[in-house]
Scaffold this active site. Structure first.
Site, PDB file in Angstrom:
ATOM      1  CE  LYS A  96      -3.861   2.088   2.471  1.00  0.00           C
ATOM      2  NZ  LYS A  96      -4.576   2.319   1.207  1.00  0.00           N
TER       3      LYS A  96
ATOM      4  CG  ASN B  71       3.607   2.864  -4.202  1.00  0.00           C
ATOM      5  OD1 ASN B  71       3.168   3.916  -3.749  1.00  0.00           O
ATOM      6  ND2 ASN B  71       3.618   2.597  -5.499  1.00  0.00           N
TER       7      ASN B  71
ATOM      8  CB  CYS C  15       2.271  12.372  -4.659  1.00  0.00           C
ATOM      9  SG  CYS C  15       2.211  10.677  -4.058  1.00  0.00           S
TER      10      CYS C  15
ATOM     11  CE  LYS D  63       1.393   2.463  -9.977  1.00  0.00           C
ATOM     12  NZ  LYS D  63       0.642   1.812  -8.886  1.00  0.00           N
TER      13      LYS D  63
ATOM     14  CB  ILE E  78      -0.464   3.618 -16.846  1.00  0.00           C
ATOM     15  CG1 ILE E  78      -1.771   2.843 -16.909  1.00  0.00           C
ATOM     16  CG2 ILE E  78       0.225   3.653 -18.195  1.00  0.00           C
ATOM     17  CD1 ILE E  78      -2.852   3.435 -17.811  1.00  0.00           C
TER      18      ILE E  78
ATOM     19  N   GLY F 218      -5.552  -3.021 -15.950  1.00  0.00           N
ATOM     20  CA  GLY F 218      -6.682  -3.823 -16.423  1.00  0.00           C
ATOM     21  C   GLY F 218      -6.411  -5.293 -16.633  1.00  0.00           C
TER      22      GLY F 218
END
EC number: 1.3.-.-
Length: 314
Positions: free
Chosen positions: A49, A103, A143, A178, A204, A257
């Protein structure tokens, strides 16, 4: 049943992945909850997370809304903060036989650097003790930069470059960046990341979207916009992975996806070294174990002995 005659392994900056299936940040917690449903060590890796230097409560109001072939989320990076994560979650991560990826996000350059330094300090201490719990940092540059009016670090290459350079200097851990699909030029952004010492790029992140409640005559989300993920974004994600993989020499981590073995194969053929699975974790609580089995079966049926045979062939 895992077929050991089929090679699904991959390596990024010395980090070994037993298969290309990594759980995406924000969709898998830190693995504990899903670990009650299946052995998460079956996975190639876990991206935990999203963390920020200090704890965040997240956004008020509705946070998740289902859309055709996807979902919108406005969670707001709710997380315990880096120090709480290191103290409470890493003992569990030490027990996992899978690649463990932190992350890391931030709203200022200082936040990113201090967060990376804390993670590095913990990694150094564990190394001295003969243990390891973090294999890689995934830098989330989507961010909002609070000192620049809230524009995401990952939109403009110069702003992103400053963050990547500073974090690269703050840690010796393998570093993936990322990328945001909202970047002015995502391929140029990836080239910059490689030049600044990133070991990989992942893409992405979610695509900015919106949902309006026509009866209440307002956006469903307090922040107006939210991040779209799920099968609806896959064609866009696949195209961007393909474009980026042809501009950089470092590994590409593809996501967007993915819900099946054929989706995984598409991203590998587009040039991805490994992939990440996000929204599918909410559609199928055993998504990881399902995909591991499906990938093995697909490769067997198609007489693919190693993913290296098909990586980047399109």
């Amino acid at each position: 049943m895992i077929n050991t005659t089929i090679d699904t392994t991959a390596t990024i900056a010395g980090v070994s992945f037993k298969n290309p299936i990594v759980m995406a940040s924000g969709t898998f917690g830190f693995g504990r909850e899903y670990g009650r449903l299946y052995d998460v060590s079956l996975l190639g890796g876990i991206s935990g997370k999203g963390l920020t230097l200090h704890a965040k409560a997240g956004n008020p109001g509705i946070r998740v809304y289902e859309t055709p072939s996807g979902m919108l989320n406005s969670v707001g990076l709710e997380n315990p903060g880096v120090e709480a994560f290191l103290a409470k979650e890493l003992p569990y991560w030490e027990t996992l036989d899978t690649a463990r990826i932190v992350n890391l996000g931030g709203n200022t350059l200082a936040d990113y650097v201090l967060g990376a330094e804390l993670i590095q300090r913990d990694a150094d201490a564990r190394l001295l003790a003969g243990t390891q719990a973090v294999d890689m940092i995934e830098l989330n540059i989507s961010c909002p930069n609070v000192k620049e009016g809230g524009i995401a670090f990952g939109v403009k290459t110069p702003a992103a470059q400053e963050v990547v350079r500073a974090v690269r200097a703050a840690t010796s851990l393998p570093l993936a960046v990322k990328l945001s699909p909202n970047a002015e030029d995502i391929a140029e952004m990836a080239v910059m990341c490689e030049a600044e010492g990133a070991d990989a790029v992942s893409l992405i992140n979610t695509i900015s979207g919106m949902k309006i409640d026509v009866r209440r005559r307002r956006s469903v989300f307090n922040n107006l916009y939210a991040g779209l993920s799920g099968p609806a974004v896959k064609p866009v994600a696949l195209r961007m992975v393909h474009q980026v993989a042809r501009r950089v020499t470092i590994p590409v981590i593809g996501m967007g996806g993915i819900t099946s073995a054929t989706d995984i194969i598409e991203f590998i053929m587009a040039g991805a070294t490994v992939i990440q699975v996000g929204t599918y974790n909410f559609m199928n609580l055993r998504a990881g174990s399902t995909l591991v089995e499906e990938l093995q079966q697909f490769m067997k049926e198609e007489n693919i002995s190693s993913l290296d045979e098909i990586r980047g062939i399109v």
